[in-house]
Design a protein around this motif. Structure first.
Motif, PDB file in Angstrom:
ATOM      1  N   GLN A  62       0.820  -1.206   0.000  1.00 15.32           N
ATOM      2  CA  GLN A  62       0.000   0.000   0.000  1.00 15.32           C
ATOM      3  C   GLN A  62       0.856   1.259   0.000  1.00 15.32           C
ATOM      4  OE1 GLN A  62      -2.724  -0.254   3.302  1.00 15.32           O
ATOM      5  NE2 GLN A  62      -4.136  -1.620   2.201  1.00 15.32           N
ATOM      6  N   SER A  63       2.090   1.132   0.415  1.00 13.77           N
ATOM      7  CA  SER A  63       2.997   2.279   0.467  1.00 13.77           C
ATOM      8  C   SER A  63       3.677   2.548  -0.871  1.00 13.77           C
ATOM      9  CB  SER A  63       4.068   2.045   1.536  1.00 13.77           C
ATOM     10  OG  SER A  63       4.728   0.804   1.329  1.00 13.77           O
ATOM     11  N   ARG A  64       3.312   1.817  -1.919  1.00 10.03           N
ATOM     12  CA  ARG A  64       3.894   2.067  -3.248  1.00 10.03           C
ATOM     13  C   ARG A  64       3.111   3.176  -3.948  1.00 10.03           C
ATOM     14  NH1 ARG A  64       7.230   0.018  -7.008  1.00 10.03           N
ATOM     15  NH2 ARG A  64       7.850  -1.674  -5.592  1.00 10.03           N
ATOM     16  N   ILE A  65       3.829   4.147  -4.506  1.00  8.85           N
ATOM     17  CA  ILE A  65       3.222   5.228  -5.269  1.00  8.85           C
ATOM     18  C   ILE A  65       3.879   5.320  -6.637  1.00  8.85           C
ATOM     19  CG2 ILE A  65       2.602   6.551  -3.199  1.00  8.85           C
ATOM     20  CD1 ILE A  65       5.021   8.361  -3.745  1.00  8.85           C
ATOM     21  N   ALA A  66       3.256   6.078  -7.536  1.00  9.38           N
ATOM     22  CA  ALA A  66       3.800   6.244  -8.879  1.00  9.38           C
ATOM     23  C   ALA A  66       5.006   7.175  -8.849  1.00  9.38           C
ATOM     24  CB  ALA A  66       2.728   6.810  -9.813  1.00  9.38           C
ATOM     25  N   ALA A  67       6.035   6.835  -9.603  1.00 10.68           N
ATOM     26  CA  ALA A  67       7.224   7.684  -9.701  1.00 10.68           C
ATOM     27  C   ALA A  67       6.894   8.962 -10.473  1.00 10.68           C
ATOM     28  CB  ALA A  67       8.348   6.924 -10.397  1.00 10.68           C
ATOM     29  N   CYS A  69       9.147  10.551 -12.348  1.00 11.75           N
ATOM     30  CA  CYS A  69      10.047  10.683 -13.494  1.00 11.75           C
ATOM     31  C   CYS A  69       9.984   9.419 -14.350  1.00 11.75           C
ATOM     32  CB  CYS A  69      11.476  10.913 -13.024  1.00 11.75           C
ATOM     33  SG  CYS A  69      12.689  11.021 -14.360  1.00 11.75           S
ATOM     34  N   PRO A  70       9.853   9.557 -15.662  1.00 10.59           N
ATOM     35  CA  PRO A  70       9.789   8.377 -16.531  1.00 10.59           C
ATOM     36  C   PRO A  70      11.089   7.586 -16.577  1.00 10.59           C
ATOM     37  CG  PRO A  70       9.903  10.392 -17.845  1.00 10.59           C
ATOM     38  CD  PRO A  70       9.696  10.821 -16.426  1.00 10.59           C
ATOM     39  N   LEU A  71      12.190   8.178 -16.125  1.00  9.34           N
ATOM     40  CA  LEU A  71      13.478   7.487 -16.144  1.00  9.34           C
ATOM     41  C   LEU A  71      13.760   6.732 -14.848  1.00  9.34           C
ATOM     42  CD1 LEU A  71      15.756  10.171 -17.862  1.00  9.34           C
ATOM     43  CD2 LEU A  71      14.586   8.223 -18.902  1.00  9.34           C
ATOM     44  N   PHE A  72      12.856   6.830 -13.872  1.00  9.88           N
ATOM     45  CA  PHE A  72      13.084   6.155 -12.601  1.00  9.88           C
ATOM     46  C   PHE A  72      13.239   4.653 -12.823  1.00  9.88           C
ATOM     47  CE2 PHE A  72      11.326   4.199  -8.624  1.00  9.88           C
ATOM     48  CZ  PHE A  72      12.397   4.534  -7.816  1.00  9.88           C
ATOM     49  N   THR A  73      14.194   4.072 -12.157  1.00  9.83           N
ATOM     50  CA  THR A  73      14.702   2.685 -12.223  1.00  9.83           C
ATOM     51  C   THR A  73      15.734   2.503 -13.329  1.00  9.83           C
ATOM     52  OG1 THR A  73      13.070   1.627 -13.691  1.00  9.83           O
ATOM     53  CG2 THR A  73      12.515   1.754 -11.333  1.00  9.83           C
ATOM     54  N   ARG A  74      15.727   3.373 -14.321  1.00 10.87           N
ATOM     55  CA  ARG A  74      16.777   3.318 -15.356  1.00 10.87           C
ATOM     56  C   ARG A  74      17.915   4.267 -15.001  1.00 10.87           C
ATOM     57  NH1 ARG A  74      14.414   5.058 -20.655  1.00 10.87           N
ATOM     58  NH2 ARG A  74      16.478   4.448 -21.428  1.00 10.87           N
ATOM     59  N   CYS A  75      17.585   5.481 -14.611  1.00 10.00           N
ATOM     60  CA  CYS A  75      18.578   6.458 -14.160  1.00 10.00           C
ATOM     61  C   CYS A  75      19.004   6.120 -12.742  1.00 10.00           C
ATOM     62  CB  CYS A  75      17.976   7.861 -14.219  1.00 10.00           C
ATOM     63  SG  CYS A  75      19.007   9.149 -13.468  1.00 10.00           S
ATOM     64  N   GLY A  76      20.280   6.254 -12.465  1.00 12.99           N
ATOM     65  CA  GLY A  76      20.788   5.909 -11.141  1.00 12.99           C
ATOM     66  C   GLY A  76      20.712   7.025 -10.127  1.00 12.99           C
ATOM     67  N   GLY A  77      20.118   8.158 -10.491  1.00  6.83           N
ATOM     68  CA  GLY A  77      20.115   9.303  -9.582  1.00  6.83           C
ATOM     69  C   GLY A  77      19.171   9.179  -8.415  1.00  6.83           C
ATOM     70  N   CYS A  78      18.042   8.509  -8.569  1.00  2.00           N
ATOM     71  CA  CYS A  78      17.020   8.404  -7.523  1.00  2.00           C
ATOM     72  C   CYS A  78      16.811   6.949  -7.127  1.00  2.00           C
ATOM     73  CB  CYS A  78      15.687   8.994  -7.994  1.00  2.00           C
ATOM     74  SG  CYS A  78      15.694  10.797  -8.161  1.00  2.00           S
ATOM     75  N   ALA A  79      16.596   6.731  -5.830  1.00  3.45           N
ATOM     76  CA  ALA A  79      16.384   5.377  -5.328  1.00  3.45           C
ATOM     77  C   ALA A  79      15.002   5.171  -4.739  1.00  3.45           C
ATOM     78  CB  ALA A  79      17.426   5.058  -4.251  1.00  3.45           C
ATOM     79  N   ALA A  80      14.216   6.256  -4.546  1.00  3.17           N
ATOM     80  CA  ALA A  80      13.040   6.125  -3.681  1.00  3.17           C
ATOM     81  C   ALA A  80      11.791   6.842  -4.180  1.00  3.17           C
ATOM     82  CB  ALA A  80      13.389   6.628  -2.288  1.00  3.17           C
ATOM     83  N   GLN A  81      11.649   7.037  -5.477  1.00  7.46           N
ATOM     84  CA  GLN A  81      10.450   7.717  -5.976  1.00  7.46           C
ATOM     85  C   GLN A  81       9.183   6.868  -5.802  1.00  7.46           C
ATOM     86  OE1 GLN A  81      10.622   9.410  -9.889  1.00  7.46           O
ATOM     87  NE2 GLN A  81      12.620  10.379  -9.545  1.00  7.46           N
ATOM     88  N   HIS A  82       9.341   5.585  -5.545  1.00 13.35           N
ATOM     89  CA  HIS A  82       8.194   4.678  -5.413  1.00 13.35           C
ATOM     90  C   HIS A  82       7.671   4.591  -3.984  1.00 13.35           C
ATOM     91  CE1 HIS A  82      11.717   2.564  -4.182  1.00 13.35           C
ATOM     92  NE2 HIS A  82      11.102   1.423  -3.944  1.00 13.35           N
ATOM     93  N   MET A  83       8.299   5.299  -3.041  1.00  9.34           N
ATOM     94  CA  MET A  83       7.909   5.211  -1.635  1.00  9.34           C
ATOM     95  C   MET A  83       6.912   6.309  -1.272  1.00  9.34           C
ATOM     96  SD  MET A  83      11.532   4.579   0.330  1.00  9.34           S
ATOM     97  CE  MET A  83      12.775   3.462  -0.308  1.00  9.34           C
ATOM     98  N   ALA A  84       5.833   5.934  -0.582  1.00 11.08           N
ATOM     99  CA  ALA A  84       4.902   6.925  -0.047  1.00 11.08           C
ATOM    100  C   ALA A  84       5.623   7.785   0.988  1.00 11.08           C
ATOM    101  CB  ALA A  84       3.709   6.237   0.577  1.00 11.08           C
ATOM    102  N   PRO A  85       5.185   9.038   1.187  1.00  9.92           N
ATOM    103  CA  PRO A  85       5.912   9.966   2.060  1.00  9.92           C
ATOM    104  C   PRO A  85       6.207   9.433   3.458  1.00  9.92           C
ATOM    105  CG  PRO A  85       4.268  11.158   0.795  1.00  9.92           C
ATOM    106  CD  PRO A  85       4.055   9.705   0.501  1.00  9.92           C
ATOM    107  N   LEU A  87       6.529   6.273   4.613  1.00 10.79           N
ATOM    108  CA  LEU A  87       7.563   5.249   4.568  1.00 10.79           C
ATOM    109  C   LEU A  87       8.913   5.859   4.239  1.00 10.79           C
ATOM    110  CD1 LEU A  87       8.486   2.261   4.507  1.00 10.79           C
ATOM    111  CD2 LEU A  87       7.877   2.239   2.074  1.00 10.79           C
ATOM    112  N   TYR A  88       8.914   6.770   3.282  1.00  6.69           N
ATOM    113  CA  TYR A  88      10.164   7.416   2.860  1.00  6.69           C
ATOM    114  C   TYR A  88      10.833   8.139   4.016  1.00  6.69           C
ATOM    115  CZ  TYR A  88      13.068  10.991   0.596  1.00  6.69           C
ATOM    116  OH  TYR A  88      14.106  11.819   0.244  1.00  6.69           O
ATOM    117  N   SER A  89      10.069   8.950   4.757  1.00  7.73           N
ATOM    118  CA  SER A  89      10.638   9.728   5.861  1.00  7.73           C
ATOM    119  C   SER A  89      11.165   8.816   6.959  1.00  7.73           C
ATOM    120  CB  SER A  89       9.596  10.685   6.427  1.00  7.73           C
ATOM    121  OG  SER A  89       9.228  11.649   5.469  1.00  7.73           O
ATOM    122  N   GLU A  90      10.424   7.774   7.287  1.00  7.96           N
ATOM    123  CA  GLU A  90      10.863   6.878   8.349  1.00  7.96           C
ATOM    124  C   GLU A  90      12.094   6.087   7.920  1.00  7.96           C
ATOM    125  OE1 GLU A  90      11.419   5.178  11.878  1.00  7.96           O
ATOM    126  OE2 GLU A  90      10.174   6.913  11.381  1.00  7.96           O
TER     127      GLU A  90
END
Length: 419
Positions: A62-67, A69-85, A87-90
């Motif tokens: 349930q904590s999964r959200i839409a990224a 950026c269309p490059l998420f998972t391909r670009c190595g710059g971001c690791a956590a665009q799929h996390m709800a706020p 979960l991400y903060s904790e």
């Protein structure tokens, strides 16, 4: 090779998040780290030892959200665009809690402070020759291959032109066939660019780059820190001061991040009259501190200290700022020097400040405010300070690297009054 597991397809349940943002599954043969998965998810992966490549999310959390950026998972710059706020903060806060726990330290850890603001004000593009042209972009996730980037949603508005600028400059330098890094910073004067990897520029190339800077309306263009042309000062606002940092010099990632950390530092020093700002850079804390108290700014980078002193000389309404070029790893401030201050502020690089922490622990200084970009080395140094008689009053995590695994923090140490 003996002991090497062959890649295989498996269905796993993710138990928790790791420090890099990977989901971790517990299996009879050990932990498996699966990028872009979340606790509670059932996933199908191609497994190769302790690494798993995500094939399918069978049951999403349930904590999964839409990224974003269309490059998420391909670009190595971001690791956590799929996390709800939540979960991400904790997850980020827990990195600090875990690092302290491993060092045997118990201290209050505040909720994470969001300091993304308008976005990151600095970005580095990589450029490599591909066939007859130059490919410019970011590193792909867990790879040294490049992925072209036309826009990045975590960058400040002042960097909207940065991908196009990087491409044009790389094209001008493509004849060298060398891999390049192009660091672009948004400043009050416009884009500030420093190019690394090419080597010295001859007269012909300098003229070409000067023409490019004019065409692109850059504030400043440099190679390996050597200025090719400065059309306008690339100023950064730091409290009352306007500072032109050395080309490629250190800056906090976001304007809001710098302001947030500085506010936490100042709040910890309500009565201080004379403070040493160690690893001071070009003065993001020094100038704000000097609105209330005398400051000694110490930094190993001569160019940063020069930028600081120039800005200090041009700024009205500040208490005196003294500046010293000094390698605090090799020559930390000693006890008799430290005892002359009301407090010390330090903001070392990721390696931390072990040598300086030992001298602080042996001193009688009452207050240390430690700004860190690495929870592990902070915890190591915190243990040294605590063993020397300090109490860790509290830690505040500050998130200015949204969607990445990086976290800043501010820790406040005080000695009991008997000192």
């Amino acid at each position: 090779m003996p002991g090497t597991m062959l890649a295989m397809n498996e269905t796993l349940t993710i138990a928790r998040l790791g420090a890099r943002g990977d989901g971790i599954a517990e299996t009879p043969t050990g932990q498996v780290f699966v990028p872009y998965t979340l606790p509670g998810e059932t996933v199908r992966v191609v497994r190769d030892g302790e690494r798993g490549q995500l094939v399918e999310i069978i049951a999403p959390a349930q904590s999964r959200i839409a990224a974003i950026c269309p490059l998420f998972t391909r670009c190595g710059g971001c690791a956590a665009q799929h996390m709800a706020p939540g979960l991400y903060s904790e997850w980020k806060r827990q990195q600090v809690v875990t690092a302290l726990g491993r060092a045997g330290i118990e201290a209050p850890v505040a909720e994470i402070v969001d300091a993304h603001g308008a976005g990151r004000r600095r970005v580095t593009f990589h450029a490599r020759r591909e066939g007859i042209g130059m490919l410019v972009g970011f590193m792909q996730a867990r790879s040294h291959d490049l992925i072209a980037v036309e826009a990045c949603p975590v960058l400040a508005p002042g960097l909207v032109r940065a991908p196009a600028v990087a491409q044009l400059l790389a094209n001008r330098l493509g004849g060298s066939n060398k891999p390049l890094d192009l660091q672009i910073t948004a400043s009050d004067g416009g884009l500030d660019v420093d190019i690394r990897g090419h080597g010295p520029a001859g007269d012909k190339l300098r003229l070409s780059l000067t023409e490019a800077a004019e065409r692109l309306d850059l504030a400043r263009l440099a190679m390996h820190g050597e200025i090719i042309v400065e059309r306008r000062p690339p100023l950064q606002r730091m409290g009352k001061a306007s500072v032109a940092p050395a080309s490629g010099g250190f800056l906090q990632a976001t304007v809001t991040g710098e302001e947030t950390i500085a506010a936490l530092v100042l709040a910890a020093l309500p009565k201080a009259k004379h403070v040493a700002d160690l690893f001071a850079g070009c003065g993001p804390f020094s100038f704000r501190l000097a609105e209330r108290m005398k400051v000694l700014a110490v930094e190993s980078d001569k160019a940063a200290i020069l930028a600081l002193t120039r800005a200090a000389g041009a700024t009205q309404g500040l208490k005196p700022i003294a500046a010293e070029v000094r390698d605090l790893f090799r020559r930390p401030l000693l006890e008799h020097e430290l005892n002359g201050f009301d407090a010390v502020v330090l903001d070392p690089p990721r390696a931390g400040a072990e040598a300086q922490a030992k001298r602080l622990a042996a001193s009688k200084l009452g207050t240390v405010v430690y700004v860190s970009c690495d929870a592990g080395t902070f915890a190591r140094d915190a243990a040294i300070l605590i063993a020397g008689g300090y109490a860790l009053e509290g830690v505040t995590p500050v998130d200015q690297f949204r969607y990445s695994a990086h976290i800043e923090l501010v820790g406040v140490f005080r000695r009991p009054k008997k000192y």
